[in-house]
Scaffold this active site. Sequence first.
Site, PDB file in Angstrom:
ATOM      1  N   HIS A 182       0.822  -1.222   0.000  1.00  0.00           N
ATOM      2  CA  HIS A 182       0.000   0.000   0.000  1.00  0.00           C
ATOM      3  C   HIS A 182       0.848   1.262   0.000  1.00  0.00           C
ATOM      4  O   HIS A 182       0.366   2.329  -0.363  1.00  0.00           O
ATOM      5  CB  HIS A 182      -0.923   0.004   1.227  1.00  0.00           C
ATOM      6  N   ASP A 390       3.403   9.391  -0.544  1.00  0.00           N
ATOM      7  CA  ASP A 390       2.201   8.624  -0.207  1.00  0.00           C
ATOM      8  C   ASP A 390       2.025   7.518  -1.240  1.00  0.00           C
ATOM      9  O   ASP A 390       2.224   7.767  -2.437  1.00  0.00           O
ATOM     10  CB  ASP A 390       0.979   9.566  -0.268  1.00  0.00           C
TER      11      ASP A 390
HETATM   12  P1  ADQ Z   1      -3.246   5.855   4.806  1.00  0.00           P
HETATM   13  O1  ADQ Z   1      -1.843   6.309   5.021  1.00  0.00           O
HETATM   14  O2  ADQ Z   1      -4.053   5.623   5.999  1.00  0.00           O
HETATM   15  O3  ADQ Z   1      -3.287   4.553   3.885  1.00  0.00           O
HETATM   16  P2  ADQ Z   1      -5.114   7.306   2.908  1.00  0.00           P
HETATM   17  O4  ADQ Z   1      -5.026   6.597   1.625  1.00  0.00           O
HETATM   18  O5  ADQ Z   1      -5.224   8.787   2.782  1.00  0.00           O
HETATM   19  O6  ADQ Z   1      -3.876   7.029   3.866  1.00  0.00           O
HETATM   20  O7  ADQ Z   1      -6.391   6.785   3.676  1.00  0.00           O
HETATM   21  C1  ADQ Z   1      -6.847   7.363   4.857  1.00  0.00           C
HETATM   22  C2  ADQ Z   1      -8.271   6.874   5.123  1.00  0.00           C
HETATM   23  O8  ADQ Z   1      -8.603   7.188   6.471  1.00  0.00           O
HETATM   24  C3  ADQ Z   1      -9.299   7.542   4.228  1.00  0.00           C
HETATM   25  O9  ADQ Z   1     -10.244   6.574   3.844  1.00  0.00           O
HETATM   26  C4  ADQ Z   1      -9.920   8.606   5.120  1.00  0.00           C
HETATM   27  O10 ADQ Z   1     -11.269   8.852   4.829  1.00  0.00           O
HETATM   28  C5  ADQ Z   1      -9.774   7.996   6.494  1.00  0.00           C
HETATM   29  N1  ADQ Z   1      -9.554   9.062   7.494  1.00  0.00           N
HETATM   30  C6  ADQ Z   1      -8.515   9.896   7.548  1.00  0.00           C
HETATM   31  N2  ADQ Z   1      -8.662  10.744   8.580  1.00  0.00           N
HETATM   32  C7  ADQ Z   1      -9.812  10.425   9.182  1.00  0.00           C
HETATM   33  C8  ADQ Z   1     -10.515  10.928  10.330  1.00  0.00           C
HETATM   34  N3  ADQ Z   1     -10.065  11.923  11.083  1.00  0.00           N
HETATM   35  N4  ADQ Z   1     -11.664  10.344  10.659  1.00  0.00           N
HETATM   36  C9  ADQ Z   1     -12.129   9.314   9.929  1.00  0.00           C
HETATM   37  N5  ADQ Z   1     -11.522   8.803   8.858  1.00  0.00           N
HETATM   38  C10 ADQ Z   1     -10.376   9.348   8.495  1.00  0.00           C
HETATM   39  C11 ADQ Z   1      -2.325   3.659   3.305  1.00  0.00           C
HETATM   40  C12 ADQ Z   1      -1.241   4.330   2.448  1.00  0.00           C
HETATM   41  C13 ADQ Z   1      -1.895   5.184   1.383  1.00  0.00           C
HETATM   42  C14 ADQ Z   1      -2.862   4.335   0.540  1.00  0.00           C
HETATM   43  C15 ADQ Z   1      -3.809   3.537   1.433  1.00  0.00           C
HETATM   44  C16 ADQ Z   1      -4.633   2.531   0.632  1.00  0.00           C
HETATM   45  O11 ADQ Z   1      -0.377   5.124   3.264  1.00  0.00           O
HETATM   46  O12 ADQ Z   1      -0.918   5.768   0.532  1.00  0.00           O
HETATM   47  O13 ADQ Z   1      -3.638   5.186  -0.285  1.00  0.00           O
HETATM   48  O14 ADQ Z   1      -3.100   2.810   2.427  1.00  0.00           O
HETATM   49  O15 ADQ Z   1      -3.832   1.710  -0.133  1.00  0.00           O
END
Ligand code: ADQ
Length: 512
Positions: A182, A390
Site C-alpha cells: 500500500h 504517499d
Molecule cells: P493511509 O496512510 O491511511 O493509507 P489514505 O489513503 O489517505 O492514507 O487513507 C486514509 C483513510 O482514512 C481515508 O479513507 C480517510 O477517509 C480515512 N480518514 C482519515 N482521517 C480520518 C478521520 N479523522 N476520521 C475518519 N476517517 C479518516 C495507506 C497508504 C496510502 C494508501 C492507502 C490505501 O499510506 O498511501 O492510499 O493505504 O492503499
Amino acid sequence: MGLPSIARLSKLESSSGARLIVVSNRLPLTLRKTEDGWNTEHSSGGLASAMNPLLRKGGGDWIGWAGDSNEQDQEGRRAVLQGWAEKEHCFAIEIPPDVAKGFYEGYANQTLWPVFHNFPSELKFEARDWDAYVEANRIFAGAVAERYKPNDLIWVHDYHLMLLPQMLRAKLPDAAIGFFLHIPFPSSEIFPILPRREELLEGLLGADLLAFQTHGHLQQFRAALLRVLGMESRIDQLAVGSRPVRLEALPIGIAPEEYASLLLNDKATREQCAEWVTRDRGRKVLLAVDRLDYTKGVLERLRAYAHLLRSSPEFKEKIILIQIAVPTREGIDTYQDLRTEVNRLVGEINGKLGTPEWTPLVYINRSIERTELVGLYKLADVCWIGSLRDGMNLVAKEYVACKPEGDGVLVLSEFAGTAAEMGEALLINPFDEERTASTIARGLSLDEQERRLRMTMLHQRVARNNVFRWGRGLFHRSKKRSLSGDATSTRNRGDCKCSRSATLTNAQLAAY
Ligand code: ADQ
C-alpha cells in the site's frame, strides 16, 4: 451508523468451497476499552477503507492483529473477538506485548515506514525489533496456515508482513499467494540503507503475485532487486528458481457509490452539510484530512496556509481551513513531537492571524464518522492533499467521489501515488511553501468552466477505476497464475513443487 457486516455475502464459500483470505496487520475493527467494557469501532486508515467494501461485496475471511492485550477484563475481550469471528469473519490473532512493540512500533514503523517514504533521517533500528518482526510474521503464518483450505487464495497486505509470503510458501507450497504494497517502494538509492534488506526481498518472493500502487514503485522494486540480490526481472515477471512471480502495478480505488449514496440518501449527512453551508456562507472552505503522520505534510500545509494569509490580505475573513488529523502511532516519539508542533502552529495561526469574527483554522484531532466526513467533502470548495510521499491517498478519491456535479477543486501533491492518475488536479510541490500558497490561491479563484471540466474528468476516472476493478485486477492475475500452475503441475518446478489447483471460479470473479 451501525457496523456493516464485513462478510454479509459469503457466496464464495457456498458456491465453490474456495475462499479469499485477507491478511493484514490490523483488522477493519478496533477494540476500545471503556468504563462499560470493550467496544468495537471501525479502524481509520486507507487499507480498511479500501478493503471493507470489497469483502462486503465478495465475502471472505480477514486475519489481523487484535491490538494490545495488556488491559484488564480479558474474558470480555475474548467474547468480543469471538463475536467478530462469528459475525464478521474477522479472525483476531494475539501477539505477545513485547513482540508487538518491537514489531509494530519498532521495525515496521521506525525502520520500514521512514525508509519506504524517503525519510532516511527518521530511520531507527534495533536488532531486537527485527527479531520481533520475524516472530510476528511467524505468528501470522501459523494463524493463516490454520485457517487455510486447499483452493483458498491468500492475499497478504502491506509492509508489516513482508516476510509472510515466504513463510507461507514454506508451510503451504501449493497455495496461491498475492501480496499488495500500500505504501511506496523506495528508490534503489534509498532501499539498500535498510537493515535486513535481503531477508525482506526474499520474504516477498514467496508470493505468486507482487502488486504495487504505481509503475514507478514497481520499477523501483525491480531496481532494488537487481542491486541487492543481483536478480534480473522482466517488467511483469521474474523467476525464483523455475517458479514465476508476477509483477503488477494496480492503483487502489474506493467504492464511489458508498459516498454518492450517503450524499443522496442519508438524512443526517444532508442536514449536517446544510447547517455548515449556512454557517460558512460568504466564506470559501479548504479541507485537509490526514492521519497525523509526518509523511502527510501537515506542518508544511499549515506553514503554506500562514504564508497565503500573510501574502494575500484579500483572503482575510473570506476563507477557512478545516484540518482533520486522526491520531496515529502515538507510542512513537516522532509522532508525539509532530503533534506538539502542529498544536503550536495551529495556536500561532489563529492567535496571530485571526480576528474576533474569524478563526482561520479549524483543527480536529480525532477520528470522525464517515457521515460527517462526507458532509465535509461536499462542503469544501478546495481539498488540499499535501503528502510529502504517499502510496496512493484515498482522501483525494473520496473528495472527488463527493463532487458529482463537478464543483470543487482538488489540489494534489505530486508525491502522492494518486497524482499519476489525477492529472486534472492542480499539482503542488508541498516542499515549496510559496508556490503551494499561490496554487491554493489559484484554486480558490478558478473560473467555473475550468473548475467543472477538471472535476468532471476526475470524477469519471474515480468512478471507473474503483476498488472493485482493482480487486478484479488482482484476482484475474491470480487466476492466470493459478491456471498456469495447473498446466505445469506435472513438471519439475524447482524450489516450489507446485501442483496448484487454486483457481477462483467465474462466479467468484463476478462477485468482485
Ligand atoms: P493511509 O496512510 O491511511 O493509507 P489514505 O489513503 O489517505 O492514507 O487513507 C486514509 C483513510 O482514512 C481515508 O479513507 C480517510 O477517509 C480515512 N480518514 C482519515 N482521517 C480520518 C478521520 N479523522 N476520521 C475518519 N476517517 C479518516 C495507506 C497508504 C496510502 C494508501 C492507502 C490505501 O499510506 O498511501 O492510499 O493505504 O492503499
